[in-house]
Design an enzyme around this catalytic site. Structure first.
Site, mmCIF file in Angstrom:
data_model
loop_
_atom_site.group_PDB
_atom_site.id
_atom_site.type_symbol
_atom_site.label_atom_id
_atom_site.label_comp_id
_atom_site.label_asym_id
_atom_site.label_seq_id
_atom_site.Cartn_x
_atom_site.Cartn_y
_atom_site.Cartn_z
ATOM 1 N N ASP A 177 24.326 -23.540 63.115
ATOM 2 C CA ASP A 177 24.539 -22.527 64.147
ATOM 3 C C ASP A 177 25.814 -22.835 64.921
ATOM 4 O O ASP A 177 25.967 -23.939 65.451
ATOM 5 C CB ASP A 177 23.316 -22.527 65.083
ATOM 6 C CG ASP A 177 23.285 -21.307 65.964
ATOM 7 O OD1 ASP A 177 24.357 -20.874 66.445
ATOM 8 O OD2 ASP A 177 22.172 -20.782 66.175
ATOM 9 N N TYR A 267 27.596 -6.897 73.650
ATOM 10 C CA TYR A 267 28.581 -6.993 72.558
ATOM 11 C C TYR A 267 29.963 -6.603 73.077
ATOM 12 O O TYR A 267 30.956 -7.265 72.788
ATOM 13 C CB TYR A 267 28.158 -6.068 71.417
ATOM 14 C CG TYR A 267 28.998 -6.190 70.162
ATOM 15 C CD1 TYR A 267 28.787 -7.218 69.247
ATOM 16 C CD2 TYR A 267 29.998 -5.261 69.883
ATOM 17 C CE1 TYR A 267 29.544 -7.314 68.081
ATOM 18 C CE2 TYR A 267 30.759 -5.348 68.718
ATOM 19 C CZ TYR A 267 30.529 -6.376 67.826
ATOM 20 O OH TYR A 267 31.285 -6.474 66.678
ATOM 21 N N LYS A 271 33.188 -9.066 73.089
ATOM 22 C CA LYS A 271 34.372 -8.776 72.268
ATOM 23 C C LYS A 271 35.603 -8.522 73.140
ATOM 24 O O LYS A 271 36.726 -8.755 72.695
ATOM 25 C CB LYS A 271 34.090 -7.598 71.338
ATOM 26 C CG LYS A 271 33.061 -7.937 70.242
ATOM 27 C CD LYS A 271 33.561 -9.043 69.298
ATOM 28 C CE LYS A 271 32.660 -9.256 68.093
ATOM 29 N NZ LYS A 271 33.159 -10.292 67.168
#
Ligand SMILES: NC(=O)c1ccc[n+]([C@@H]2O[C@H](COP(=O)([O-])OP(=O)(O)OC[C@H]3O[C@@H](n4cnc5c(N)ncnc54)[C@H](O)[C@@H]3O)[C@@H](O)[C@H]2O)c1
Length: 362
Positions: A177, A267, A271
């Site tokens: 991970d 998200y 980003k």
């Protein structure tokens, strides 16, 4: 029951038969009188608009099923093909008119990846997310161009498939991970004293929730994978690059690096943060010969999972997603990422380059 399931459907008044298969594109299905009707009835049963299929018109039904994370099963595909092949379109007997949507402007389907032999010869490149999608396409392009890849992914199974597929090339896999410091150390140890390039590609979607509906769990997971993993691995690699006096790093953002309208808040924030992280890296390390750039993909056919968990999010974002140009192939993204990693882009630092068929200018 929809009218294609109705007893006797397609018997009387038959005029045309369909040659559709699982290898026909979504566009071919939608534009075919029988196939379009089958597809529209499935969409309407699941409460979805036809516009959701606009960006995937260029891919095959089989590919769409493989990307659907189990929502479209093999049995459903077989059923659709069976219906399309055995049923015919009724005309003049009360069957609703079949509408023909305008075709999307598609990326050229004839695009073929062009490998540049030896471009990465002698280079060691760490690629995260190398087990699937854009990361796998990038890692595969690098090894076919002579590079040595340290392939990192949370899925040991995907990594092993990748290594088997490209067994004749130099690939070292590191499963784990990206959120774990131990994985980051292991990846750097595998790379050794010289790391020419780093491609931070591993990432996950959120569930399209707006802020008032978003859970701490979604925020923490998305930020940890998409941003913190990228930051931690870059931080570990930079001393090596500073020591050698050169390096090239590509961080994968998204259309959500540029817009607030294509994902949920977690998200989108992660980003956008990729842009800030990358600009600071480009500014600080440019004078040391280390370039950092961002690639911002639009829609790409990969295995990334995305589920809508909010009606508000779904309604808002789906309007924008319906304007998305045709989905790209992962290999097309790999073309840009490897260009930025390579010396071909020697004068490019701190750029955020969309690869989205022009979506960002809409
Ligand atoms: N597919 C798209 O439409 C699209 C659009 C814009 C941006 N992106 C970005 O492109 C990148 C690659 O995504 P993709 O579409 O190829 O998806 P993908 O799911 O096909 O590949 C992502 C890979 O990352 C791995 N991964 C996920 N979490 C990880 C973790 N915690 N540690 C290590 N590996 C992990 C997955 O196992 C998977 O193999 C992501 O950063 C994504 O946000 C994708």
């Amino acid at each position: 029951m929809n009218d294609l399931d109705a007893p006797g459907a397609g018997v009387a008044g038959a005029q045309s038969t369909s040659g559709l298969t699982a290898e026909s594109t979504i566009g071919e299905w939608l534009d075919d009188p029988v196939g379009g009707k089958i597809f529209r009835s499935i969409l309407s049963e699941s409460g979805q608009q036809e516009s959701v299929l606009q960006p995937v018109r260029g891919i095959t039904l089989a590919k769409l099923a493989s990307l659907s994370n189990g929502q479209m099963t093999d049995a459903m595909v077989a059923d659709m093909v069976g219906k399309a092949q055995s049923r015919t379109l009724q005309t003049g007997s009360g069957v609703a008119e079949v509408s023909h949507p305008e075709s999307a402007v598609s990326a050229p389907q004839s695009w073929v990846e062009q490998v540049t032999p030896g471009r990465f010869a002698g280079k060691t490149v760490i690629v995260t997310g190398a087990g699937s999608g854009i990361g796998k396409a990038t890692a595969s392009r690098i090894v076919r161009e002579g590079g040595r890849v340290i392939a990192v992914d949370v899925s040991a199974e995907r990594l092993s498939t990748f290594r088997d597929e490209y067994h004749e090339y130099t690939i070292e896999t590191v499963a784990g991970d990206i959120r774990e410091e131990s994985l980051i150390k292991e990846a750097c140890d595998h790379a050794g004293p010289v790391i020419d390039c780093l491609a931070n590609i591993a990432g996950i979607m959120d569930n399209f929730t707006p802020l008032h509906e978003m859970t701490d769990e979604v925020w923490e997971r998305v930020m940890a994978v998409n941003l913190e993993g990228m930051m931690r691995l870059s931080r570990a690699v930079l001393p090596v690059m500073l020591n050698q006096g050169y390096g090239s790093i590509v961080n994968v953002g998204s259309e959500a690096t540029l817009k607030g309208s294509v994902a949920g808040v977690a998200y989108t924030t992660s980003k956008h943060a990729v842009a800030g992280l990358s600009k600071s890296m480009a500014f600080m390390y440019g004078p040391h010969g280390i370039r950092t750039n961002v690639v911002a993909p639009g829609g790409v056919t990969t295995n990334i999972e995305a589920h809508f968990a909010s009606q508000m999010g779904s309604e808002r974002v789906n309007k924008i997603l319906s304007s998305m140009p045709a989905m790209a192939q992962a290999e097309q993204l790999a073309g840009l990422i490897t260009y930025l990693l390579s010396d071909d882009s020697a004068n490019i630092n701190g750029a955020i380059i969309p690869s989205d068929g022009g979506w960002s200018v809409q």
